[in-house]
Scaffold this motif. Structure first.
Motif, PDB file in Angstrom:
ATOM      1  N   GLU A 215      78.631  71.499  30.968  1.00  0.00           N
ATOM      2  CA  GLU A 215      79.552  70.592  30.281  1.00  0.00           C
ATOM      3  C   GLU A 215      78.742  69.493  29.601  1.00  0.00           C
ATOM      4  N   ASN A 216      79.006  69.264  28.312  1.00  0.00           N
ATOM      5  CA  ASN A 216      78.231  68.296  27.511  1.00  0.00           C
ATOM      6  C   ASN A 216      76.736  68.596  27.508  1.00  0.00           C
ATOM      7  N   HIS A 217      76.369  69.856  27.757  1.00  0.00           N
ATOM      8  CA  HIS A 217      74.958  70.279  27.773  1.00  0.00           C
ATOM      9  C   HIS A 217      74.145  69.525  28.823  1.00  0.00           C
ATOM     10  N   GLN A 218      74.777  69.197  29.938  1.00  0.00           N
ATOM     11  CA  GLN A 218      74.118  68.361  30.947  1.00  0.00           C
ATOM     12  C   GLN A 218      73.242  69.149  31.912  1.00  0.00           C
ATOM     13  N   ASP A 219      73.433  70.450  32.031  1.00  0.00           N
ATOM     14  CA  ASP A 219      72.684  71.237  33.010  1.00  0.00           C
ATOM     15  C   ASP A 219      71.319  71.600  32.437  1.00  0.00           C
ATOM     16  N   THR A 220      70.287  71.022  32.980  1.00  0.00           N
ATOM     17  CA  THR A 220      68.923  71.251  32.462  1.00  0.00           C
ATOM     18  C   THR A 220      68.140  72.243  33.317  1.00  0.00           C
ATOM     19  N   VAL A 221      68.818  72.851  34.317  1.00  0.00           N
ATOM     20  CA  VAL A 221      68.142  73.805  35.201  1.00  0.00           C
ATOM     21  C   VAL A 221      68.438  75.236  34.765  1.00  0.00           C
ATOM     22  N   LEU A 222      69.714  75.569  34.645  1.00  0.00           N
ATOM     23  CA  LEU A 222      70.094  76.915  34.242  1.00  0.00           C
ATOM     24  C   LEU A 222      69.968  77.085  32.733  1.00  0.00           C
ATOM     25  N   GLY A 223      69.586  78.267  32.312  1.00  0.00           N
ATOM     26  CA  GLY A 223      69.501  78.557  30.888  1.00  0.00           C
ATOM     27  C   GLY A 223      70.861  78.920  30.327  1.00  0.00           C
ATOM     28  N   GLY A 224      71.065  78.649  29.056  1.00  0.00           N
ATOM     29  CA  GLY A 224      72.316  78.995  28.411  1.00  0.00           C
ATOM     30  C   GLY A 224      72.409  80.486  28.126  1.00  0.00           C
ATOM     31  N   TYR A 225      73.617  80.944  27.847  1.00  0.00           N
ATOM     32  CA  TYR A 225      73.876  82.343  27.517  1.00  0.00           C
ATOM     33  C   TYR A 225      74.024  82.497  26.015  1.00  0.00           C
ATOM     34  N   ILE A 226      73.397  83.547  25.483  1.00  0.00           N
ATOM     35  CA  ILE A 226      73.616  83.926  24.096  1.00  0.00           C
ATOM     36  C   ILE A 226      74.551  85.122  24.105  1.00  0.00           C
ATOM     37  N   GLU A 227      75.645  85.040  23.343  1.00  0.00           N
ATOM     38  CA  GLU A 227      76.730  86.002  23.483  1.00  0.00           C
ATOM     39  C   GLU A 227      77.376  86.285  22.131  1.00  0.00           C
ATOM     40  N   GLY A 228      78.176  87.335  22.131  1.00  0.00           N
ATOM     41  CA  GLY A 228      79.164  87.568  21.096  1.00  0.00           C
ATOM     42  C   GLY A 228      78.682  87.576  19.664  1.00  0.00           C
ATOM     43  N   PRO A 229      77.724  88.427  19.281  1.00  0.00           N
ATOM     44  CA  PRO A 229      77.325  88.456  17.868  1.00  0.00           C
ATOM     45  C   PRO A 229      78.476  88.929  16.978  1.00  0.00           C
ATOM     46  N   TRP A 230      78.487  88.399  15.767  1.00  0.00           N
ATOM     47  CA  TRP A 230      79.464  88.826  14.746  1.00  0.00           C
ATOM     48  C   TRP A 230      78.818  88.640  13.385  1.00  0.00           C
ATOM     49  N   LEU A 231      78.706  89.736  12.616  1.00  0.00           N
ATOM     50  CA  LEU A 231      78.011  89.695  11.330  1.00  0.00           C
ATOM     51  C   LEU A 231      79.017  89.607  10.187  1.00  0.00           C
ATOM     52  N   THR A 232      78.791  88.615   9.312  1.00  0.00           N
ATOM     53  CA  THR A 232      79.594  88.426   8.104  1.00  0.00           C
ATOM     54  C   THR A 232      78.678  88.516   6.896  1.00  0.00           C
ATOM     55  N   GLY A 246      77.986  78.684  27.166  1.00  0.00           N
ATOM     56  CA  GLY A 246      78.793  79.270  28.227  1.00  0.00           C
ATOM     57  C   GLY A 246      80.264  79.044  27.939  1.00  0.00           C
ATOM     58  N   THR A 247      81.058  80.059  28.142  1.00  0.00           N
ATOM     59  CA  THR A 247      82.457  80.032  27.697  1.00  0.00           C
ATOM     60  C   THR A 247      83.323  78.999  28.409  1.00  0.00           C
ATOM     61  N   GLU A 248      82.949  78.567  29.613  1.00  0.00           N
ATOM     62  CA  GLU A 248      83.795  77.648  30.383  1.00  0.00           C
ATOM     63  C   GLU A 248      83.593  76.185  30.025  1.00  0.00           C
ATOM     64  N   PHE A 249      82.676  75.887  29.092  1.00  0.00           N
ATOM     65  CA  PHE A 249      82.293  74.503  28.825  1.00  0.00           C
ATOM     66  C   PHE A 249      82.935  73.958  27.545  1.00  0.00           C
ATOM     67  N   ASN A 250      83.078  72.634  27.490  1.00  0.00           N
ATOM     68  CA  ASN A 250      83.654  71.994  26.304  1.00  0.00           C
ATOM     69  C   ASN A 250      82.787  72.191  25.070  1.00  0.00           C
ATOM     70  N   VAL A 251      81.508  72.456  25.261  1.00  0.00           N
ATOM     71  CA  VAL A 251      80.565  72.549  24.146  1.00  0.00           C
ATOM     72  C   VAL A 251      80.287  73.991  23.722  1.00  0.00           C
ATOM     73  N   TYR A 252      81.091  74.932  24.203  1.00  0.00           N
ATOM     74  CA  TYR A 252      80.934  76.332  23.793  1.00  0.00           C
ATOM     75  C   TYR A 252      81.194  76.431  22.299  1.00  0.00           C
ATOM     76  N   GLY A 253      80.225  76.952  21.569  1.00  0.00           N
ATOM     77  CA  GLY A 253      80.365  77.024  20.123  1.00  0.00           C
ATOM     78  C   GLY A 253      79.642  78.223  19.560  1.00  0.00           C
TER      79      GLY A 253
END
Length: 586
Positions: A215-232, A246-253
């Motif tokens: 949440e708010n990119h506060q976790d500095t221990v675990l790595g983020g997930y790269i997900e859901g490619p979509w080509l336009t 991560g999908t559960e966080f306010n900063v998922y983008g």
């Protein structure tokens, strides 16, 4: 005498005719205004979301909609959503009807992919097992899906893309370790995949602050997930969108890399993330898809977090999407969960200017249970909710706007509290009545859904005629859940007071870790909140962060070696202030 009488009669005649003409003109004007009323929408989208079975073994019940794959096929639109036991159809990208296909995944698709190939065949894939065939049909309304006789293995979050030259590709990625990867597919040999795996790109959180976990990119221990490619593909460039952290966080983008070829090499876009909504009532804009709507207007669909019952509790959102003269892709998420003009209208994608009238206003209710009090409906958090003591037709909630205002639209966000419901359930419906009053004594019906037969968990209603009122009362008739719970009773329109003044004292302190900055400004008494706007040039303030009732923000979304430009505006129920002069921050 006779002559004078005739003149008098003639004079009276012309007066009557004038009044009739004026009346007809007024009627015509009103009719014209009514006829020209533009359709609007509001995030999160009001879909009849399916109840999930992920956590049924733990008796956890909740609706969810996530990972939308939206495609146009023969002039209409189809939306495929994780674990929904079917999919949705629309003719206008605003009104959606659920389709239960003849053949489908037993447990629903997972992070589905969809692709329209030259309006001849619609392709879909996304088996929850990770091993999948590519399905196809020329009649998605019927849903007589067939499978190509080949299996693609070890895929999660796939994306199928067929280029203009007929070459097909499969992309995938859902990991905190592995990058977005790709294989070519041979369409003439049952979509046989290449032996070679192409690695395209991975997260680089040491440079890209928004890719950090938590949440708010506060976790500095675990790595983020790269997900859901979509080509336009746009303008002979390939825009590979991807989700983080991560999908559960306010900063998922969603971010984007750009290339001249589907297999790369890919270049990181300097204005990333391109779909990002960390503040406001409903947060998140990740793991989405981009589709072209009416008038060649692009739209980006994504996932918003609820994450109350479980982290996978989500909703669908959509934002207008653009490509600027330099080829930068971006979405407009400013006031991203307020009403906007719908696809196909003359103002499509624009903010209506209808402000939130209900924020922190006094609420009285028929009953309360479990300590979930009435003020949770007006605190602009989708994670809090009012819980009534019963779910019957004696339950009501009343908001005092404190002053008369013109109400244009109302959104009711129902919450699942101990719902004990699983899977796709037919016949669900919400029935209610909304009344308005100027004095709290004399009431008029402004929304009548007592006979509604639709399932509307995130109900949004734009009034046929705006109503000048001070009090708004919701009266429950029927909800499909065992409990009546509402996370947001949101009233939109225009107040009759003054908008806030221009913000003073705005400062941005960029930290030694250039991914981070602390923003501060002078608090305004009359302001409900503020929009922080930032980007890579003074005329490219493409990102927005909404802050309620505060005058500081710790932003951890920046790219380490990028110069940024910032501005801020204040808002309340009456309107929006002028923006401050753009500030450069190196």
């Amino acid at each position: 005498m006779s002559y004078q009488l005739s003149v008098a009669n003639l004079s009276a005649y012309w007066k009557i005719l004038g009044r009739l003409t004026a009346g007809l003109l007024i009627f015509g004007l009103n009719f014209s205004v009514h006829a020209q009323k533009l359709q609007t929408y509001c995030n999160p989208l009001n879909l009849d979301y399916t109840y999930m079975v992920y956590n049924a073994h733990d008796d956890i019940s909740y609706r969810s909609g996530a990972d939308p794959a939206v495609v146009e096929f023969r002039g209409e639109y189809y939306m495929f959503v994780t674990r929904s036991m079917g999919y949705w159809h629309s003719t206008d990208l605003t009104n959606w009807d659920f389709i239960t296909p003849e053949k489908w995944y037993f447990q629903g698709s997972n992070a589905p992919a969809a692709h329209n190939y030259k309006d001849s065949v619609l392709y879909v894939t996304g088996d929850p097992s990770g091993s999948m065939s590519i399905l196809y049909t020329d009649n998605p309304k019927k849903g007589d899906w067939k499978a190509v006789p080949a299996i693609l293995n070890d895929l999660q979050d796939p994306d199928l893309f067929i280029d203009d030259d007929g070459q097909a590709y499969i992309f995938w990625g859902s990991s905190n370790k592995f990058p977005i990867r790709a294989k070519t597919l041979d369409r003439h040999k049952r979509f046989r995949p290449s032996e070679k795996i192409y690695e395209l790109f991975n997260l680089d959180p040491d440079k890209h602050g928004w890719e950090r976990f938590g949440e708010n990119h506060q976790d500095t221990v675990l790595g983020g997930y790269i997900e859901g490619p979509w080509l336009t593909k746009h303008g002979n460039k390939y825009y590979m969108q991807y989700a983080a952290p991560g999908t559960e966080f306010n900063v998922y983008g969603d971010g984007v890399y750009v290339s001249d070829h589907p297999l790369g090499p890919y270049r990181y876009a300097p204005n990333n993330p391109v779909a990002y909504k960390p503040g406001g009532f409903a947060n998140g804009a990740g793991h989405g898809s981009t589709v072209v709507g009416a008038g060649n207007q692009y739209w980006h669909f994504g996932s918003m977090a609820v994450s109350v019952n479980v982290g996978w509790e989500r909703r669908i959102c959509m934002f207008p999407t653009y490509f600027d003269q330099e080829g930068l892709m971006y979405t407009d998420t400013r006031f991203g969960d307020y009403p906007h003009y719908a696809s196909g209208t003359s103002k499509q994608g624009e903010f209506t200017g209808w402000m939130l009238l209900s924020y922190q206003k006094p609420v009285t209710v028929s009953s309360t249970a479990g300590g979930q009090n009435a003020q949770h409906m007006v605190d602009e958090s989708i994670k809090t909710f009012w819980l009534a003591a019963a779910n019957d037709d004696r339950q009501w909630a009343q908001i005092d706007l404190l002053k008369p205002a013109t109400v244009h639209a109302i959104q009711i966000n129902y919450h699942d509290y101990l719902s004990d419901m699983y899977g796709r359930i037919p016949g669900l419906k919400h029935q209610y009545l909304i009344e308005g009053s100027l004095d709290g004594k004399h009431w008029n019906v402004i929304v009548d859904k007592r006979n509604n037969e639709q399932d509307v968990p995130n109900e949004y209603v734009s009034l046929n005629e705006p109503a000048r009122i001070r009090y708004v009362r919701y009266k429950n008739v029927h909800v499909p859940t065992p409990h009546l719970a509402i996370s947001g009773l949101r009233i939109f329109g225009k107040g009759e007071g003054k908008a806030p003044k221009r913000v003073k004292g705005f400062q941005v302190e960029r930290h030694p870790d250039k991914r981070d900055a602390t923003l501060s400004w002078d608090r305004q008494k009359e302001a409900h909140g503020y929009n922080i706007l930032w980007g890579t040039a003074p005329d490219k303030l493409y990102n927005a962060w909404m802050v309620y009732d505060n005058n500081t923000l710790d932003m951890k979304s920046l790219t380490a070696d990028q110069t940024y430009y910032f501005a801020i505006e204040a808002f309340n129920e009456n309107g929006v202030s002028e923006r401050i002069q753009v500030q450069e921050v190196k």
